[in-house]
Scaffold this motif. Structure first.
Motif, PDB file in Angstrom:
ATOM      1  N   ILE A   1      -9.360  59.323 -11.547  1.00  0.00           N
ATOM      2  CA  ILE A   1      -8.361  59.820 -10.599  1.00  0.00           C
ATOM      3  C   ILE A   1      -7.877  58.617  -9.810  1.00  0.00           C
ATOM      4  CG2 ILE A   1      -7.977  61.287  -8.573  1.00  0.00           C
ATOM      5  CD1 ILE A   1     -10.411  62.953  -9.520  1.00  0.00           C
ATOM      6  N   GLN A   2      -6.599  58.591  -9.490  1.00  0.00           N
ATOM      7  CA  GLN A   2      -6.133  57.568  -8.571  1.00  0.00           C
ATOM      8  C   GLN A   2      -5.143  58.160  -7.605  1.00  0.00           C
ATOM      9  OE1 GLN A   2      -4.437  54.799 -11.592  1.00  0.00           O
ATOM     10  NE2 GLN A   2      -5.119  56.712 -12.511  1.00  0.00           N
ATOM     11  N   GLU A   3      -5.200  57.638  -6.404  1.00  0.00           N
ATOM     12  CA  GLU A   3      -4.283  58.112  -5.363  1.00  0.00           C
ATOM     13  C   GLU A   3      -3.866  56.917  -4.521  1.00  0.00           C
ATOM     14  OE1 GLU A   3      -5.912  61.110  -2.758  1.00  0.00           O
ATOM     15  OE2 GLU A   3      -3.904  61.798  -2.190  1.00  0.00           O
ATOM     16  N   LEU A   4      -2.556  56.669  -4.535  1.00  0.00           N
ATOM     17  CA  LEU A   4      -2.018  55.602  -3.704  1.00  0.00           C
ATOM     18  C   LEU A   4      -1.387  56.227  -2.471  1.00  0.00           C
ATOM     19  CD1 LEU A   4      -2.093  54.379  -6.682  1.00  0.00           C
ATOM     20  CD2 LEU A   4      -0.337  52.790  -5.872  1.00  0.00           C
ATOM     21  N   SER A   5      -1.679  55.654  -1.335  1.00  0.00           N
ATOM     22  CA  SER A   5      -0.979  56.045  -0.113  1.00  0.00           C
ATOM     23  C   SER A   5       0.337  55.263  -0.064  1.00  0.00           C
ATOM     24  CB  SER A   5      -1.842  55.708   1.095  1.00  0.00           C
ATOM     25  OG  SER A   5      -1.973  54.302   1.187  1.00  0.00           O
ATOM     26  N   GLU A   6       1.144  55.531   0.948  1.00  0.00           N
ATOM     27  CA  GLU A   6       2.370  54.733   1.099  1.00  0.00           C
ATOM     28  C   GLU A   6       2.018  53.251   1.171  1.00  0.00           C
ATOM     29  OE1 GLU A   6       4.841  56.122   4.273  1.00  0.00           O
ATOM     30  OE2 GLU A   6       4.962  58.166   3.468  1.00  0.00           O
ATOM     31  N   ASP A   7       0.972  52.947   1.935  1.00  0.00           N
ATOM     32  CA  ASP A   7       0.545  51.543   2.027  1.00  0.00           C
ATOM     33  C   ASP A   7       0.079  51.013   0.688  1.00  0.00           C
ATOM     34  OD1 ASP A   7       1.135  50.861   4.562  1.00  0.00           O
ATOM     35  OD2 ASP A   7      -0.870  51.232   5.390  1.00  0.00           O
ATOM     36  N   GLY A   8      -0.630  51.865  -0.044  1.00  0.00           N
ATOM     37  CA  GLY A   8      -1.092  51.452  -1.371  1.00  0.00           C
ATOM     38  C   GLY A   8       0.090  51.075  -2.244  1.00  0.00           C
ATOM     39  N   MET A   9       1.137  51.886  -2.206  1.00  0.00           N
ATOM     40  CA  MET A   9       2.332  51.582  -3.004  1.00  0.00           C
ATOM     41  C   MET A   9       2.975  50.285  -2.529  1.00  0.00           C
ATOM     42  SD  MET A   9       4.618  51.977  -5.289  1.00  0.00           S
ATOM     43  CE  MET A   9       3.953  53.374  -6.162  1.00  0.00           C
ATOM     44  N   ARG A  10       3.038  50.120  -1.199  1.00  0.00           N
ATOM     45  CA  ARG A  10       3.614  48.865  -0.678  1.00  0.00           C
ATOM     46  C   ARG A  10       2.804  47.651  -1.146  1.00  0.00           C
ATOM     47  NH1 ARG A  10       3.802  51.785   4.214  1.00  0.00           N
ATOM     48  NH2 ARG A  10       5.914  52.602   4.556  1.00  0.00           N
ATOM     49  N   ASN A  11       1.490  47.794  -1.124  1.00  0.00           N
ATOM     50  CA  ASN A  11       0.632  46.648  -1.466  1.00  0.00           C
ATOM     51  C   ASN A  11       0.642  46.318  -2.960  1.00  0.00           C
ATOM     52  OD1 ASN A  11      -0.179  46.318   1.178  1.00  0.00           O
ATOM     53  ND2 ASN A  11      -1.964  47.677   0.959  1.00  0.00           N
TER      54      ASN A  11
ATOM     55  N   LYS B   1      -8.973  71.172 -14.999  1.00  0.00           N
ATOM     56  CA  LYS B   1     -10.121  71.012 -15.877  1.00  0.00           C
ATOM     57  C   LYS B   1     -10.072  69.733 -16.708  1.00  0.00           C
ATOM     58  CE  LYS B   1     -12.529  74.087 -17.822  1.00  0.00           C
ATOM     59  NZ  LYS B   1     -13.245  75.234 -18.413  1.00  0.00           N
ATOM     60  N   TYR B   2      -8.945  69.512 -17.374  1.00  0.00           N
ATOM     61  CA  TYR B   2      -8.927  68.421 -18.340  1.00  0.00           C
ATOM     62  C   TYR B   2      -7.779  67.461 -18.085  1.00  0.00           C
ATOM     63  CZ  TYR B   2     -11.368  72.113 -20.935  1.00  0.00           C
ATOM     64  OH  TYR B   2     -12.194  73.112 -21.316  1.00  0.00           O
ATOM     65  N   ALA B   3      -8.082  66.188 -18.157  1.00  0.00           N
ATOM     66  CA  ALA B   3      -7.060  65.139 -18.169  1.00  0.00           C
ATOM     67  C   ALA B   3      -7.779  63.829 -18.421  1.00  0.00           C
ATOM     68  CB  ALA B   3      -6.308  65.087 -16.854  1.00  0.00           C
ATOM     69  N   GLY B   4      -7.093  62.904 -19.065  1.00  0.00           N
ATOM     70  CA  GLY B   4      -7.677  61.572 -19.224  1.00  0.00           C
ATOM     71  C   GLY B   4      -7.731  60.867 -17.882  1.00  0.00           C
ATOM     72  N   SER B   5      -6.591  60.878 -17.203  1.00  0.00           N
ATOM     73  CA  SER B   5      -6.537  60.302 -15.855  1.00  0.00           C
ATOM     74  C   SER B   5      -5.564  61.119 -15.022  1.00  0.00           C
ATOM     75  CB  SER B   5      -6.112  58.833 -15.904  1.00  0.00           C
ATOM     76  OG  SER B   5      -6.311  58.224 -14.643  1.00  0.00           O
ATOM     77  N   ILE B   6      -5.907  61.304 -13.744  1.00  0.00           N
ATOM     78  CA  ILE B   6      -5.109  62.131 -12.842  1.00  0.00           C
ATOM     79  C   ILE B   6      -4.480  61.238 -11.779  1.00  0.00           C
ATOM     80  CG2 ILE B   6      -5.172  64.060 -11.204  1.00  0.00           C
ATOM     81  CD1 ILE B   6      -7.690  65.071 -12.720  1.00  0.00           C
ATOM     82  N   PHE B   7      -3.186  61.435 -11.555  1.00  0.00           N
ATOM     83  CA  PHE B   7      -2.429  60.640 -10.588  1.00  0.00           C
ATOM     84  C   PHE B   7      -2.006  61.573  -9.465  1.00  0.00           C
ATOM     85  CE2 PHE B   7      -1.812  56.889 -13.302  1.00  0.00           C
ATOM     86  CZ  PHE B   7      -2.268  57.409 -14.504  1.00  0.00           C
ATOM     87  N   LEU B   8      -2.555  61.348  -8.277  1.00  0.00           N
ATOM     88  CA  LEU B   8      -2.399  62.304  -7.181  1.00  0.00           C
ATOM     89  C   LEU B   8      -1.307  61.909  -6.205  1.00  0.00           C
ATOM     90  CD1 LEU B   8      -6.013  63.265  -6.032  1.00  0.00           C
ATOM     91  CD2 LEU B   8      -4.443  64.601  -7.451  1.00  0.00           C
ATOM     92  N   GLY B   9      -0.363  62.810  -6.001  1.00  0.00           N
ATOM     93  CA  GLY B   9       0.607  62.633  -4.921  1.00  0.00           C
ATOM     94  C   GLY B   9       1.814  61.803  -5.306  1.00  0.00           C
ATOM     95  N   PRO B  10       2.772  61.715  -4.390  1.00  0.00           N
ATOM     96  CA  PRO B  10       4.067  61.099  -4.711  1.00  0.00           C
ATOM     97  C   PRO B  10       4.010  59.594  -4.945  1.00  0.00           C
ATOM     98  CG  PRO B  10       3.976  61.695  -2.367  1.00  0.00           C
ATOM     99  CD  PRO B  10       2.753  62.273  -3.013  1.00  0.00           C
TER     100      PRO B  10
ATOM    101  N   SER C   1       1.735  57.798  -6.565  1.00  0.00           N
ATOM    102  CA  SER C   1       0.813  57.413  -7.650  1.00  0.00           C
ATOM    103  C   SER C   1       1.465  57.610  -9.017  1.00  0.00           C
ATOM    104  CB  SER C   1      -0.459  58.270  -7.572  1.00  0.00           C
ATOM    105  OG  SER C   1      -1.007  58.236  -6.267  1.00  0.00           O
ATOM    106  N   PRO C   2       2.459  56.784  -9.336  1.00  0.00           N
ATOM    107  CA  PRO C   2       3.118  56.922 -10.630  1.00  0.00           C
ATOM    108  C   PRO C   2       2.180  56.494 -11.767  1.00  0.00           C
ATOM    109  CG  PRO C   2       3.823  54.891  -9.597  1.00  0.00           C
ATOM    110  CD  PRO C   2       2.957  55.607  -8.584  1.00  0.00           C
ATOM    111  N   GLU C   3       2.523  56.928 -12.976  1.00  0.00           N
ATOM    112  CA  GLU C   3       1.707  56.508 -14.121  1.00  0.00           C
ATOM    113  C   GLU C   3       1.642  54.990 -14.210  1.00  0.00           C
ATOM    114  OE1 GLU C   3       2.538  58.410 -18.005  1.00  0.00           O
ATOM    115  OE2 GLU C   3       1.970  56.488 -18.871  1.00  0.00           O
ATOM    116  N   SER C   4       2.716  54.307 -13.837  1.00  0.00           N
ATOM    117  CA  SER C   4       2.687  52.838 -13.959  1.00  0.00           C
ATOM    118  C   SER C   4       1.572  52.215 -13.137  1.00  0.00           C
ATOM    119  CB  SER C   4       4.022  52.196 -13.557  1.00  0.00           C
ATOM    120  OG  SER C   4       4.997  53.100 -13.197  1.00  0.00           O
TER     121      SER C   4
END
Lengths: 434, 434
Positions: free
Chosen positions: A391-401, B342-351, B353-356
């Motif tokens: 799982i990954q989650e970027l905050s606004e700051d994360g995106m900026r960084n 339940k299932y995913a290889g990787s999860i991208f949370l929130g606005p 966190s793009p796949e890139s």
């Protein structure tokens, strides 16, 4: 007796060569046909094969809960206690393997996680044949239980009375196995991988079997609509490292434990003591005479190899080249040699650690990489009943960084849309800032 | 736009169906012939294929250290910095995955251990083609480095100048990759699995590739003298879950990031908002017009699916049925929905966190189970570069405590020699006691 130091590199390879495995086109085709028929006809095909190979009168593929309970009640208290002891030790060892999820900030504002979760549905295959194998039920069922797999089913061929060995029913019940199906062979593997009206499709198939089962596992693991499998299979094998302080009777008994699994079993003794080798050979002959399965063990022991090394270090060199499934170290201060031992599925240290301890009750898993696979595959463990995702989650700051680095890499790889997915977000952040 | 609740079970399956994978007999046979030739002729065959497909003038399969250094020096500071940033994040996340060895007493006197150790030799495959992929070098090379694999080699097809992209050389050097070989395709996979005069045999092969590479990996993984492989492969895919609060431009950009990987890429949007879906579709058209890889992304987007769900819960149900490689969750308070996914290889949370982000630099691995394999396979991680083996050591007391259970189980399974290996030891202990 082979003297290791007298061998060329090629002769060393020959001395440790494993027998070729059954891998004929005929086998591939027969198994392919069984899988295709189970896919097309479902239960009907599985019933038909099972009536033909195992139980002519079979009415249903399902072993009822009533029958499971009645069978389990037939186990003698002594065997029930032994199964309970083994269950507890295997559970303790596999519970110690429960992994921790990971959550970490890699760059300020960038949270990355790794989570472990149990596989949903696992299929456990228990062979039929001359002897029931409750130990294998435990080796597969306990980690499935500890992992928390929601659906645990077991396939095993029925006897002529449409039943199974009481010990298997007892062990399965202990492991919380939901469903027992009365079928074996390639047809059982096909049913678990693809599903039938009665047998639910599973995500992964575990367990040993004959060449049909092994080939069927390989074939379904190659299909995108099939199932994962535990590991590639091969004949079982032991390598015993022994020095002059080893008890030759113990060494012989450990070699014979392996030999009685089947005529294709491999048993190898490597020692720096010629007299230990001679004494072990004599003990093998003496003990063979007393074994009920001598007719199976004798041909395997005829292919056994006795290798004399100049030193313990050289003996370990031979052991590393072989990469045994079971490696028994009956050398004084055996633990001191662990850093030199490179490959083995499981290592048995010292005079009081026979292979049977790990086969049954010490707590380690007896499903192990054989046929040299110890170099690149793992002993079966709890992790084989789980899967990992991130799982990954970027905050606004994360995106900026991190945005500029992502864009530079996407540009370097010529992937515009990847770059744009970040550029749009960076732009939105700027406008929000303004 | 497909309305999920109007679909039958069968139509739901159809709506989420993946394209069939190239799996022809012709492909199997061609790849089988390439592997056989590499096995028989070694370097000569690999050179011959590489001259034919990649670089007519190729002199040597080895990229010299001199050339590696010269290439690495050509990387622009901006890209070098970006690679360094990604390297650090990937390293941080994979270092957090270093497992602990386990040692536990299961019964007094019975010590069981599980040890993790790095695979000795790993082969990393990096495709050639239109764009260099330094990110994939990092995703394979960093965990190999963190695991401590002694031998790390990389195969990638050379360009016409007998060289490779500078970014690949730079990333490989950062990961401490010992050797770079100039070859690609099935011939590179065969060389790594079986070894040639120049290319050492490896224990496991990692990395993406075209249908020849994929088929070759499958074939060598089936050979006992071959190599293990990372995971089964399929076309890359994304599923975006979005609600009415999602930014349609972000959603469109994420769908297109996936689509530009190849015409067979899968992009699926599931939302409980019809207007979000309409806006995202319009944004896709607008953004497509600006992309240099539009000719690749457009056919993929023609197969894209837009699914309207009644609720977020229903959208997640569709997502779980699909089991996406990449799952992007652009829903308000996205993290709250994790327990339902339940299932995913990787999860991208929130606005933000793009796949890139995960493809390049957040720290998670971009080698992920696709084609529905997220149900039974794991995201690539540190553990895939290691193997596990067990150790057991019984003291005299351990044998006394566990011996009776082992003997009862061996007797129940009819394995005399297993029983005898313990009986002899119990007897010796008794005599020692006396």
């Amino acid at each position: 007796m082979i003297t290791w130091s007298s061998l060329s590199e090629n002769e060393k390879k020959q001395a440790l060569a494993r027998p070729a495995m059954a891998n004929s086109q005929q086998l591939k085709q027969t198994v392919g046909e069984i899988i295709a028929r189970v896919e097309a006809e479902g239960d009907g095909a599985v019933l038909d094969y099972t009536r033909k190979f195992d139980c002519p009168d079979l009415k249903s593929l399902v072993l009822s809960q009533e029958n499971i309970d009645a069978l389990a009640a037939k186990v003698t208290p002594e065997v029930a206690n032994a199964i309970d002891t083994a269950f507890n030790n295997i559970k303790t060892f596999h519970e110690a393997q429960v992994p921790s999820d990971i959550a970490i900030t890699t760059t300020p504002g960038v949270q990355c996680e790794l989570r472990f979760t149990a596989l949903d549905a696992v299929g456990l295959y228990i062979p039929g044949g001359s002897a029931p194998l409750p130990s294998t039920v435990l080796m597969l069922g306990v980690p499935a239980l500890v992992a928390g797999c929601e659906n645990k089913l077991l396939c095993t061929p029925p006897n002529k009375e449409q039943l199974i060995a009481p010990e298997i029913a007892y062990a399965a019940r202990k492991c919380g196995i939901d469903k027992i199906f009365l079928c074996g062979g390639a047809q059982a593997v096909a049913a678990m991988a693809l599903g039938t009206e009665t047998i639910p499709q599973v995500d992964k198939i575990f367990g040993p079997g004959n060449s049909f089962v092994t080939e069927a596992k390989q074939q379904v693991s190659q299909r995108a609509d099939g199932a994962a499998i535990d590991m590639p299979a091969g004949p079982s094998e032991v390598l015993v490292l022994a020095d002059e302080f080893a008890n030759p009777e113990f060494v012989a008994a450990d070699l014979l434990s392996q030999a009685e699994h089947g005529p294709d079993s491999q048993a190898i003794l490597v020692s720096n003591s010629a007299s230990l080798i001679e004494e072990a050979k004599a003990a093998v002959e003496r003990q063979l005479a007393t074994l009920s399965r001598a007719e199976i063990a004798r041909p395997a022991m005829e292919n056994a190899r006795y290798i004399l090394a100049d030193s313990i270090e050289q003996a370990i060199e031979a052991s590393n080249a072989y990469a045994a499934e079971h490696l028994i170290v009956q050398i004084e201060n055996a633990r001191d040699y662990l850093p030199k031992i490179k490959y083995a599925g499981s290592i048995f240290l010292g005079p009081w650690s026979p292979e049977s301890a790990g086969d049954y009750a010490s707590g380690t898993n007896h499903v192990l990489p054989t046929y040299g696979y110890a170099k690149n595959y793992s002993s079966l463990g709890l992790l084989d009943f789980m899967r990992r995702y991130t799982i990954q989650e970027l905050s606004e700051d994360g995106m900026r960084n991190l945005g500029p680095a992502i864009m530079a890499l996407a540009a370097a790889e010529g992937l515009d849309a990847h770059e744009q997915a970040v550029a749009l977000r960076m732009q939105a952040l700027k406008q929000g800032d303004a």
